[in-house]
Design a protein around this motif. Structure first.
Motif, PDB file in Angstrom:
ATOM      1  N   SER A 256       0.839  -1.196   0.000  1.00 30.77           N
ATOM      2  CA  SER A 256       0.000   0.000   0.000  1.00 30.77           C
ATOM      3  C   SER A 256       0.873   1.244   0.000  1.00 30.77           C
ATOM      4  O   SER A 256       1.944   1.249   0.604  1.00 30.77           O
ATOM      5  CB  SER A 256      -0.888   0.034   1.253  1.00 30.77           C
ATOM      6  N   PRO A 257       0.408   2.308  -0.660  1.00 34.95           N
ATOM      7  CA  PRO A 257       1.159   3.561  -0.603  1.00 34.95           C
ATOM      8  C   PRO A 257       0.994   4.233   0.764  1.00 34.95           C
ATOM      9  O   PRO A 257       0.131   3.834   1.560  1.00 34.95           O
ATOM     10  CB  PRO A 257       0.523   4.405  -1.709  1.00 34.95           C
TER      11      PRO A 257
ATOM     12  N   GLY B 110      -4.330  -0.514  -1.426  1.00 39.87           N
ATOM     13  CA  GLY B 110      -3.020  -0.599  -2.060  1.00 39.87           C
ATOM     14  C   GLY B 110      -3.056  -0.790  -3.558  1.00 39.87           C
ATOM     15  O   GLY B 110      -4.047  -0.446  -4.221  1.00 39.87           O
ATOM     16  N   ILE B 111      -1.986  -1.392  -4.079  1.00 41.28           N
ATOM     17  CA  ILE B 111      -1.792  -1.479  -5.527  1.00 41.28           C
ATOM     18  C   ILE B 111      -2.750  -2.465  -6.189  1.00 41.28           C
ATOM     19  O   ILE B 111      -2.958  -2.401  -7.388  1.00 41.28           O
ATOM     20  CB  ILE B 111      -0.326  -1.855  -5.861  1.00 41.28           C
TER      21      ILE B 111
ATOM     22  N   SER C  71      -9.059  -5.120  -6.766  1.00 43.97           N
ATOM     23  CA  SER C  71      -9.263  -4.290  -7.938  1.00 43.97           C
ATOM     24  C   SER C  71      -7.962  -3.522  -8.133  1.00 43.97           C
ATOM     25  O   SER C  71      -7.498  -2.832  -7.217  1.00 43.97           O
ATOM     26  CB  SER C  71     -10.441  -3.363  -7.676  1.00 43.97           C
ATOM     27  N   GLU C  72      -7.373  -3.639  -9.306  1.00 41.61           N
ATOM     28  CA  GLU C  72      -6.058  -3.042  -9.535  1.00 41.61           C
ATOM     29  C   GLU C  72      -6.091  -1.528  -9.312  1.00 41.61           C
ATOM     30  O   GLU C  72      -6.955  -0.836  -9.834  1.00 41.61           O
ATOM     31  CB  GLU C  72      -5.593  -3.345 -10.960  1.00 41.61           C
ATOM     32  N   GLY C  73      -5.128  -1.064  -8.549  1.00 42.31           N
ATOM     33  CA  GLY C  73      -5.053   0.366  -8.280  1.00 42.31           C
ATOM     34  C   GLY C  73      -6.012   0.835  -7.193  1.00 42.31           C
ATOM     35  O   GLY C  73      -5.972   1.991  -6.778  1.00 42.31           O
ATOM     36  N   GLN C  74      -6.901  -0.031  -6.745  1.00 40.88           N
ATOM     37  CA  GLN C  74      -7.900   0.359  -5.739  1.00 40.88           C
ATOM     38  C   GLN C  74      -7.612  -0.269  -4.383  1.00 40.88           C
ATOM     39  O   GLN C  74      -7.766   0.377  -3.356  1.00 40.88           O
ATOM     40  CB  GLN C  74      -9.289  -0.118  -6.165  1.00 40.88           C
TER      41      GLN C  74
END
Ligand code: ADP
Length: 290
Positions: free
Chosen positions: A181-182, A210-211, A262-265
């Motif tokens: 996660s960012p 996260g990513i 979910s990618e990017g979510q």
């Protein structure tokens, strides 16, 4: 190819026996192939830090008149040594969850304790990235097991299982949530009782922002040594063994682990494990077979 050869050789036998033999041999071959892959993977994973350590120690010797360089190389040696230690520890954990019967010394393990332990394990990593961790352990009032209602709406929610293995499983999921996660995002851990045909289950969901994971990778992340992005995983000290350990622990406890992402979510990993009261009652109801 080999399976076909086998079936040709045993063809004169009864067809059902032939089928059994073929299945047996193919299964044995498959296991053998998995074992060979595993040994190859372990060797590769060990070689990387050992190779780096060897190069770095040479660099230290060459730089003996440059204290700053020595410091720098020593720092990197420490990182590689830590990586090696993590890998060996995870290999030991994996062999333990694969070989020990976790239910041999099973006991009711309180979910709020497991959650607190998992969060403690990640507190430092989360802190450095300013990731907020929040937990919610909840069992509705009036459900048959648990009793002991406590302040704040938390009742005693327990899993029937091996404390060490359950802690390792949940710890790995929370660790991943933080690692992938960012900064300044949120990791949530929610636990609740759900009823299922075989008896009540405890569901623990670890959610991150996260990513995320693509559909293609979702199918493979539970394999030993599989990583979506090996460089990123290594940078966080990952070994690619964590989710394989989680999957083993879930299965051997009669439960499961699933992933939604979910990618990017973000992602949610959900563990479903037998609730303590239910599993114990079921075991006691079983007739004595000796
Ligand atoms: P690692 O030690 O690399 O974290 P794991 O077996 O725990 O190994 O996870 C395998 C791979 O699955 C990771 O390398 C990463 O690519 C992916 N992964 C696991 N958890 C998450 C998550 N919460 N978000 C995104 N990707 C994840």
């Amino acid at each position: 190819g080999e399976a076909l050869a086998v079936s040709a050789r045993v063809a004169p036998l009864g067809s059902r026996l032939v089928l059994l033999l073929v299945e047996d041999l193919t299964e044995a071959r498959r296991i053998e192939a998995v074992r060979r892959d595993f040994v190859a993977n372990v060797s590769h994973e060990l070689k990387t830090p050992v190779g780096a350590l060897s190069l770095l120690s040479e660099a230290v010797m060459d730089a003996s008149d440059d204290p700053e360089a020595v410091q720098r190389f020593a720092g990197r040696m420490q990182i590689e040594a830590t990586r090696l230690t993590n890998l060996v520890q995870e290999l030991i954990d994996l062999s333990r969850v694969q070989n020990d019967d976790p239910l041999e010394d099973a006991e009711p393990v309180r979910v709020d304790e497991l959650v607190a332990e998992a969060m403690d394990r990640c507190r430092h990593a989360a802190g450095t990235k300013q990731i907020t961790m929040a937990s919610n352990v909840w069992a509705p009032e009036g459900s048959e097991q648990g009793g002991g209602r406590r302040a704040g709406g938390t009742t005693d929610l327990s899993i029937w299982g091996n404390r060490g293995q359950l802690a390792a499983a949940l710890g790995n999921l929370v660790e991943n949530a933080v690692n992938y996660s960012p900064a300044r995002t949120r990791v949530g851990i929610a636990a609740r009782r759900v009823s299922a045909p075989g008896g009540d289950l405890v569901e623990i969901a670890v959610t991150d922002q996260g990513i995320g994971i693509s559909d293609k990778d979702k199918e493979r992340i539970f394999e030993r040594f599989y990583r979506v992005d090996p460089a990123r995983s290594r940078a966080t000290g990952g070994t690619g063994l964590g989710l394989a350990i989680v999957k083993h622990v879930a299965a051997s406890h009669g439960g499961e682990v699933t992933v939604w992402s979910s990618e990017g979510q973000g992602s949610t990993f959900t563990l479903r494990l037998p609730e303590a009261g239910t599993a114990r009652d079921r075991a006691q109801q079983q007739p004595d077979l000796d």
